[in-house]
Design an enzyme around this catalytic site. Structure first.
Site, mmCIF file in Angstrom:
data_model
loop_
_atom_site.group_PDB
_atom_site.id
_atom_site.type_symbol
_atom_site.label_atom_id
_atom_site.label_comp_id
_atom_site.label_asym_id
_atom_site.label_seq_id
_atom_site.Cartn_x
_atom_site.Cartn_y
_atom_site.Cartn_z
ATOM 1 C CG HIS A 295 -1.892 1.054 1.345
ATOM 2 N ND1 HIS A 295 -2.082 1.800 2.480
ATOM 3 C CD2 HIS A 295 -2.774 1.543 0.432
ATOM 4 C CE1 HIS A 295 -3.044 2.672 2.282
ATOM 5 N NE2 HIS A 295 -3.484 2.543 1.047
ATOM 6 C CD GLU B 202 -2.801 2.497 -3.309
ATOM 7 O OE1 GLU B 202 -3.698 3.343 -3.390
ATOM 8 O OE2 GLU B 202 -1.863 2.598 -2.483
ATOM 9 C CG ASP C 24 -2.532 7.160 -3.148
ATOM 10 O OD1 ASP C 24 -3.584 6.529 -3.305
ATOM 11 O OD2 ASP C 24 -1.763 6.978 -2.172
ATOM 12 C CG HIS D 282 -2.939 9.558 0.485
ATOM 13 N ND1 HIS D 282 -3.634 10.291 1.429
ATOM 14 C CD2 HIS D 282 -3.680 8.445 0.267
ATOM 15 C CE1 HIS D 282 -4.740 9.647 1.755
ATOM 16 N NE2 HIS D 282 -4.794 8.522 1.074
ATOM 17 C CD GLU E 202 -6.608 5.672 -4.443
ATOM 18 O OE1 GLU E 202 -5.977 4.926 -3.681
ATOM 19 O OE2 GLU E 202 -7.408 6.540 -4.039
HETATM 20 O O1 G3P Z 1 -6.448 2.035 -3.298
HETATM 21 C C1 G3P Z 1 -6.642 1.523 -2.021
HETATM 22 C C2 G3P Z 1 -6.368 2.543 -0.948
HETATM 23 O O2 G3P Z 1 -5.132 3.153 -1.213
HETATM 24 C C3 G3P Z 1 -7.434 3.592 -0.840
HETATM 25 O O3 G3P Z 1 -7.234 4.444 0.248
HETATM 26 O O4 G3P Z 1 -6.684 6.663 1.157
HETATM 27 O O5 G3P Z 1 -4.958 4.896 1.133
HETATM 28 O O6 G3P Z 1 -5.651 5.970 -0.985
HETATM 29 P P1 G3P Z 1 -6.078 5.535 0.385
HETATM 30 MG MG MG Z 2 -4.449 4.826 -2.372
#
Ligand code: G3P
Ligand code: MG
Length: 247
Positions: free
Chosen positions: A11, A38, A40, A53, A106
């Site tokens: 993550h 993953e 952002d 993020h 993302e």
């Molecule tokens: O994409 C899964 C997760 O990353 C969504 O929450 O706030 O960590 O981007 P966040």
């Molecule tokens: Mg995310």
């Protein structure tokens, strides 16, 4: 479409073992044996997609103010933790391709920048991932962003993100021609999982940081989890080794 979906997705790059959304994080995930990361993606004031993020810089960098109001010249000189720079999306893609990582990209638009962010990410993605052995998986909480990704980069698989899965989630996925359902682990119902199974749609849950909750989710039919605990779930060391393949 069958994605090479591993059980574990690091993550925000390297989870809690590295500064989030950095190349060091992605590199660490790869070294620990993760097959998927993953991260952002947001836009700078110059319209450049980069890994971030929050809409503001304070939590993850030594900068101040809104990402969308900060120029590339300033942003790319900031410290994102441990001397790491904020990476451009293109740099992150190059690294994922080098390591053959499945990237869950993302789209994280700052409020009001949904269209611009999705257009930039979709257009760049088509170029940056051309002929990639492992294609990325684009996701977003923004349905507008996913619509744009569908129209500009139809060949790149999409997943829809929900904090709470709505009753009409399947219709939303069908409309966006999305192949995966991403949602918070909390509140995920067995009814949603049954509907996903019946329609052969993998369900991916964030953010899962304990072995007990990961095990319970997999038993209920969840295909993959996003985790910050790279130490706990690293394929090289984890007691969950046998569960790493598949999905
Ligand atoms: O994409 C899964 C997760 O990353 C969504 O929450 O706030 O960590 O981007 P966040
Ligand atoms: Mg995310």
């Amino acid at each position: 479409m069958r994605l090479p979906l591993p059980r574990w997705i690091a993550h925000r790059g390297g989870g809690s073992l590295a500064p989030e959304n950095t190349l060091a994080g992605i590199r660490l995930a790869a070294r620990l044996g993760f097959a998927a990361v993953e991260f952002d993606v947001m836009l700078s004031a110059d319209g450049t997609p980069l890994l971030m993020h929050d809409e503001t810089l304070e939590r993850t960098t030594n900068g101040q103010g809104h990402v969308s109001a900060t120029s590339d010249a300033v942003l790319f000189r900031l410290d994102a933790g441990g001397g790491e720079r904020v990476p451009g999306y293109a740099e992150a893609v190059a690294l994922c391709r080098q390591y053959d990582l499945l990237a869950n990209v993302e789209i994280k638009p700052a409020a009001g920048f949904e269209r611009e962010t999705a257009e930039a990410v979709a257009r760049q993605s088509v170029k940056l991932w051309q002929d990639a052995r492992v294609p990325p998986l684009i996701s977003s909480f923004s349905l507008e962003a996913l619509e744009i990704a569908r129209d500009l980069a139809p060949q790149i698989p999409r997943g829809v993100l929900f904090e709470q899965v709505p009753d009409d989630w399947l219709a939303v996925l069908l409309r966006l021609q999305a192949v995966t359902l991403h949602c918070a682990a909390e509140g995920l119902t067995d009814a949603v999982l049954a509907e996903a199974r019946a329609n052969e749609i993998p369900v991916l849950c964030y953010t899962v940081n304990s072995e007990t909750s990961a095990g319970a989710l997999f038993r209920r039919g969840v295909s993959a989890v996003f985790t910050d605990r790279l130490d706990l779930f690293a394929p090289e060391t984890s007691a969950y080794k046998g569960l790493h393949l598949g999905g």
